[in-house]
Design an enzyme around this catalytic site. Structure first.
Site, short mmCIF file in Angstrom:
data_model
loop_
_atom_site.label_atom_id
_atom_site.label_comp_id
_atom_site.label_asym_id
_atom_site.label_seq_id
_atom_site.Cartn_x
_atom_site.Cartn_y
_atom_site.Cartn_z
N SER A 118 -53.07 43.08 31.06
CA SER A 118 -53.49 43.23 32.21
C SER A 118 -53.96 44.54 32.19
O SER A 118 -53.68 45.44 31.95
CB SER A 118 -52.01 42.94 33.39
OG SER A 118 -52.08 43.78 34.14
N ALA A 128 -49.08 36.50 39.91
CA ALA A 128 -49.10 37.29 38.68
C ALA A 128 -50.73 38.55 39.13
O ALA A 128 -50.95 39.10 39.82
CB ALA A 128 -50.50 36.69 37.78
N CYS A 129 -50.16 39.34 37.99
CA CYS A 129 -50.81 40.61 37.50
C CYS A 129 -52.31 40.65 37.67
O CYS A 129 -52.04 39.63 36.94
CB CYS A 129 -50.47 41.79 36.75
SG CYS A 129 -48.37 42.48 36.66
N PRO A 130 -53.88 41.12 38.61
CA PRO A 130 -53.16 42.25 39.15
C PRO A 130 -52.83 42.05 40.38
O PRO A 130 -53.64 42.55 41.23
CB PRO A 130 -54.35 43.00 38.92
CG PRO A 130 -55.72 41.99 38.58
CD PRO A 130 -54.95 40.74 37.61
#
Length: 802
Positions: free
Chosen positions: A564, A740-742
């Protein structure tokens, strides 16, 4: 032979301590504190509220006693790691803010300073590590670098530049080295018996890298100060202070052209000669090899075979008869202070070398330690000391010379875990069975991001961290090949991208092909047939398995969590997202180029379809939209770009056709498809760092109040309807649970961009990676985290916009 501390240093330390206290007490903003902290050489590491202190050591020079005292200072104030950099400095890492003032005061007592270690300043000046030792050199440039350092760091305008200014000296005019890729490079020359310098200007890595332009073929040594002052003043007055991504000295050349830029610099030089003192070499000579009383102990057993192997690989005779220089490997430049065996061994080494004078230690650009002026009769004892604490002491030089920046594990700008990748490369080469002694001069450099801390542009084989993706993001690197470091310097050429997972095997196979080729050198091989070998390997490794097929490709080397980019620094976090965008932009441009020569109808249709697909996907990340399927790509593009008026309505038809009829005859609408790609590229070029499009009309679509949209304005006292949550503060609200990331950071960034200074935003984040990364990234952009608390299985974070 050492730089003089600036007279203002004591006051600077007091000022730093005052600002640090005000920052801790929230009396000054983070941005205000950072503006003073960074030029003082203090950087916040990837972990919030943990700092690194970068110590200036001009040319890597440090006395044995200084080094020993620095180790003591670092340990005394809680550091557990020292790190040697590629600019021949040393960092004290993992410090708490309240300990740094004491660190600075204690460093000052031993003649060292962190001032100018960061920010828009004159940075640590580099010197060839063999300067003063090589029979091939013109003369030792170390005293010149020390004198220039003393002058520049004492001047206030050295800390107020548009961007950093890097200077390097080379003592050998046939191997100009790093002088070619610094903002200012001085190469020692002797003309008609007079000492002087060839001068290069404007070199550098990072964004739009370049070797320097030749400014002067020869200037006498007396003009050293005038040249430096002229370049500093020229840079201050002509550098770009508005855009830090175009602020280095080379961008003046890009803007004004070589001829005009060199003409202007020479005007500044003529003026500087009228006002700047002439440089006069010191008449005080210091014996670098004083008499000593050392006598080797008799009858001490030594494994002759391993001793001579070490001596062959790591010891080089100096031009001074009876003396040698020794390379001491420091794995990845790291000196762990909590490793008692290593620290005791290093202290013993420093005590032993001190008897041979103060000129026995230098840090190298390969992040190692070079001993110098060691009497040959002392080499067996040096070997015994090193053998007790240096792992891989007998390994081929290449194994201990692979350069890596600190990478994403501590650096806020990092994309990839470059140190862990370097370890994986070492492991692969050690078990490869290749004749690595034939590769002792090879340079493998790794940077964890597009910046050049790992000097990838100056390598035989270099890598710079990059975000790559297929159905999801994965860690990758851009490959650079064949830098030339001689009298015709050239940067390594970027030749393609490769996943982090495949790099160790790629390097092994490329080096094996070179060793079997009969080529005279790795550099010449990579400039000729080796380039094609490398390109074929990159193409072979380009087919990345899906996440379901092999999860390892989606974990970086040494990582326990999925790759990530969230948690990187302020603008740099967006820069990481830009890498994702440029994957699609690259596909569009590649397909356009392929269409020029492609005659097969099916192939042309396929290329045109993928231009539509990449055009539709390219900017979705800027709207926080995360497609799960191919249809999602097209539907989200229609919703977020066409219905909002960023892209014209007439493109809706071709987007819908691509979604519903992949086998459609796209050739008949080729011009329209090109126009779509150009429109999306134009949006990208207009986008600022807050991911907003400039001067682009936008409208609210009829169905903008989507039932899935969770951001609302919340007046004081109102209750959130969703899930019966407690009262919220005045401001905006965004539920990012399940994002979720990002993407959670992108959506937070978009919300903040639409708000006024001082307004509040409440976001909800999942536990784990989201709460570990998003608040830190928001804080890096200058916003204030007012509250961060856990509520069951998620977190509530309240942000005040800067």
């Amino acid at each position: 032979m050492y730089y003089k501390l600036p007279e203002t240093l004591g006051d600077d330390i007091v000022r730093f301590a005052s600002l640090a206290n005000d920052y801790t007490q929230k009396r000054v903003a983070a941005v205000q504190f950072k503006a003073f902290r960074v030029p003082m050489g203090i950087y916040e590491q990837r972990q919030d509220d943990v700092y690194m202190s970068r110590v200036r050591t001009t040319g890597g020079v440090i006395r044995p006693k200084q080094f020993s005292e620095l180790i003591e200072i670092a340990g005394r104030y809680g550091s557990d790691l020292l790190h040697i950099t590629t600019r021949q400095e040393i960092q004290i890492q993992n410090l708490q803010l309240d300990r740094i003032e004491a660190v600075m005061h204690d460093l000052k007592k031993i003649g060292l300073s962190t001032k100018g270690g960061g920010g828009n300043t004159v940075r640590n000046i580099m010197v060839s590590e063999y300067s003063g030792l090589s029979a091939d050199e013109q003369f030792d440039t170390t005293p010149y670098a020390m004198a220039l350092t003393s002058k520049l760091i004492a001047e206030a305008d050295s800390y107020l530049l548009p961007r950093k200014m890097k200077i390097s000296f080379s003592s050998d005019d046939r191997q100009i080295g790093y002088a070619a890729i610094n903002d200012v490079g001085f190469i020692a020359k002797i003309r008609d018996g007079e000492r002087g310098f060839q001068v290069y200007v404007g070199g550098g890595g990072g964004s739009k890298p370049s070797v320097g332009w030749l400014l002067f073929d020869f200037v006498p040594e007396g003009d050293l100060y005038a040249v430096a002052e002229a370049l500093k003043k020229f840079f201050s007055e002509h550098g770009n202070r508005k855009n830090k991504n175009k602020a280095r000295l080379r961008f003046v050349f890009y803007k004004s052209g070589e001829e005009e830029t060199l003409r202007l610099i020479k005007e500044y030089y003529r003026e500087a000669k009228k006002e700047t003192p002439v440089f006069v070499p010191s008449q005080e000579t210091e014996n670098e090899r004083p008499e000593h009383a050392y006598k080797p102990a008799g009858n001490v057993s030594l494994d002759e075979e391993t001793y001579h192997l070490w001596k062959k690989r790591y010891v080089t005779g100096q031009k001074q008869e009876g003396y040698s220089t020794v390379l001491v490997p420091v794995l990845l430049g790291n000196i762990p202070l909590n490793d008692r065996k290593k620290i005791e061994g290093l202290r013993k080494l420093l005590t032993f070398t001190d008897q041979f004078g103060e000129h026995t230690i230098r840090f190298t650009t390969s992040q190692n330690i070079r001993l110098r002026n060691i009497p040959d009769i002392a080499l067996p004892e040096i070997y015994r000391i090193l053998k007790a604490f240096v792992p891989d002491l007998h390994a081929p030089v290449l194994i201990n010379n692979i350069i890596s920046c600190t990478g994403a594990d501590t650096c806020r700008l990092g994309i990839g875990l470059s140190k862990e990748l370097a370890t994986a490369v070492r492991r692969e080469l050690l078990r490869s069975g290749l004749n690595l002694d034939r590769l002792s001069e090879a340079r493998i450099h790794i940077s964890g991001c597009p910046n050049s801390c790992g000097q990838q542009h100056w390598a035989d084989i270099g890598f710079s961290g990059k975000i790559l993706r297929n159905d999801r993001v994965y860690p990758g690197y851009q490959v650079h090949l064949a830098a030339r470091r001689d009298t015709s310097p050239a940067l390594a050429e970027p030749v393609g991208n490769i996943s982090a997972r495949d790099i160790p095997a790629f390097i092994r196979r490329l080096l094996e092909a070179y060793l079997n080729s009969g080529a005279q050198s790795l550099a010449s091989y990579l400039e000729a047939e080796g380039r094609n070998v490398a390109l074929a390997l990159i193409d072979e490794y380009g087919d990345i398995p899906s996440f379901a097929e092999d999860k390892n490709y989606y974990f970086d080397w040494g990582a326990e969590t999925l790759f990530s980019v969230v948690g990187r620094g302020a603008a740099e976090c967006s820069a990481g997202l830009f890498d994702m965008i440029e994957v699609d932009l690259g596909i569009i441009n590649t397909n356009k180029a392929a269409l020029k020569d492609e005659s097969d109808i099916a192939a042309r249709n396929n290329l045109l379809y993928h231009i539509i697909f990449s055009s539709s996907r390219m900017l979705l990340v800027t709207r926080g939209a995360e497609p799960k399927t191919t249809d999602d790509v097209f539907n989200l593009f229609i919703k977020n770009f066409i219905e909002y008026g960023f892209v014209e309505e007439h493109f809706r038809e071709i987007i819908s056709i691509a979604r519903d009829e992949k086998d459609y005859d796209f050739i008949a609408r080729e011009n329209e498809i090109y126009a779509l790609a150009d429109r999306v590229a134009g949006l990208y070029n207009s986008m600022d760092d807050s991911l907003q499009f400039k001067n682009i009309p936008a409208k609210q679509p009829a169905d903008a109040a989507d039932a899935n949209e969770k951001d609302v304005n919340v007046p004081a006292g109102d209750k959130k309807e969703a899930e019966g949550v407690q009262e919220a503060p005045v401001g905006k609200f965004k539920d990012l649970r399940g994002v979720a990331c990002p993407m959670n950071f992108v959506q937070t960034k978009i919300q903040l961009a639409a708000m006024k200074s001082g307004e509040k935003l409440e976001i909800w984040l999942d536990d784990g990676q989201p709460i570990n990364n998003v608040p830190g990234s928001v804080r890096n952009e200058g916003h204030e985290i007012l509250e961060q608390k856990q509520n069951g299985d998620y977190w509530i974070v309240v942000i005040k916009k800067k």
